[in-house]
Design an enzyme around this catalytic site. Structure first.
Site, PDB file in Angstrom:
ATOM      1  CB  SER A 144      31.065  43.009  40.420  1.00  0.00           C
ATOM      2  OG  SER A 144      31.900  43.147  41.550  1.00  0.00           O
ATOM      3  CE1 TYR A 157      34.638  39.299  38.897  1.00  0.00           C
ATOM      4  CE2 TYR A 157      34.819  41.274  40.254  1.00  0.00           C
ATOM      5  CZ  TYR A 157      34.110  40.157  39.847  1.00  0.00           C
ATOM      6  OH  TYR A 157      32.860  39.921  40.376  1.00  0.00           O
ATOM      7  CE  LYS A 161      31.732  40.477  37.146  1.00  0.00           C
ATOM      8  NZ  LYS A 161      30.539  39.678  36.759  1.00  0.00           N
TER       9      LYS A 161
END
Length: 275
Positions: A144, A157, A161
């Site tokens: 991402s 998150y 990533k």
């Protein structure tokens, strides 16, 4: 040269980027093994692709379980024979908008298990089999832009990533000189069910949005190439420049001291083995 894609495996295939990748490969005539933990949604989407003439196999799989991932690899090679592409794409968004100290530890653990640990397990299961067959193949890791640019309220998150980017970079180094290439997909905002109704975390930036089909097209064009970073959104260059300009501004190391400049290199050590 574009990799001839006859067989592909896609995880996180029930929706979003994973579904778009599966459809793109199937449209090109490849056999596709689609895997997802959401079995109902996965089989519905696989049936829709099959109705359009695609050759797909749906496998319900919890990719955080090592034994399940090994069985997925066995099934994929049994169904497809040699595999050309593995898209390591499973992912969850997790809690957004909460500062780190308010995120329940169990929720953070769940995000890491899917976004990072599952990707490690898939790589460990598939890469040795790909190397054993000795044919060109391509491993795509979905990370991402959050692997680079972090905003408030995105600790779980973004951290997962960052970890996945490190795994992809390590795999690329490990596989250099083999026929297995590695790329890391770093999408910004993509119009998928996972992000509907959400706004970007404060400080993360990024206003452009692309479709999952756009992302799948980017991956398709990169297959067989040496491109490592795959950025899908037009604002990626600006976001990365701002990020690394900020890093560079804070690099203010003093010049090395004479002792540091003259620090001797480690001496080679000879070990005698007695047989």
């Amino acid at each position: 040269m574009h990799l001839q894609t006859r067989a592909a495996v896609v995880t996180g295939a029930a929706s979003g980027i994973g579904l778009a990748l599966s459809a793109r490969f199937a449209r090109a005539g490849a056999g596709v093994v689609m895997a997802d933990v959401d079995g109902d949604a996965l089989h519905r989407r696989a049936a829709e692709l099959t109705a359009r003439g695609a050759q797909v196999t749906a496998v319900t799989a919890d990719l955080t379980d090592p034994e399940v991932v090994e069985r997925l690899a066995d099934t994929a090679f049994d169904q497809l024979g040699d595999i050309d592409v593995v898209c390591n794409n499973a992912g969850v968004l997790g809690p957004v908008g909460q500062p780190l100290w308010e995120v329940p530890l169990e929720r953070m653990r769940q995000v890491f298990e899917v976004n990072h640990w599952a990707h490690v397990l898939v790589a460990r299961a598939f890469v040795p089999r790909l190397l054993e067959r000795g044919r060109p193949a391509h491993l795509i890791h979905t990370a991402s832009m959050s692997a680079f640019v972090v905003g408030a309220g995105s600790a779980a998150y973004a951290a997962s990533k960052h970890a996945d980017l490190a795994v992809a970079r390590s795999l690329r180094a490990d596989l250099r000189g083999t026929g297995v290439r590695v790329s890391v997909l770093c999408p910004g905002r993509v119009d998928t069910p996972m992000v509907q109704g959400l706004t970007a975390p404060r400080g993360a930036g990024g206003d452009t949005s692309v479709s999952a089909e756009d992302v799948a097209g980017l991956v398709w064009e990169a297959l067989g190439s040496d491109r490592f970073y795959l950025f899908s959104n037009s604002d990626a260059r600006i976001r990365l420049r701002d990020q690394f300009d900020d890093v560079w501004r804070h690099v203010s190391l003093p010049p090395p001291s004479p002792e540091e400049e003259l620090w001797p290199a480690p001496k080679a050590t000879t070990v005698t083995m007695n047989h």
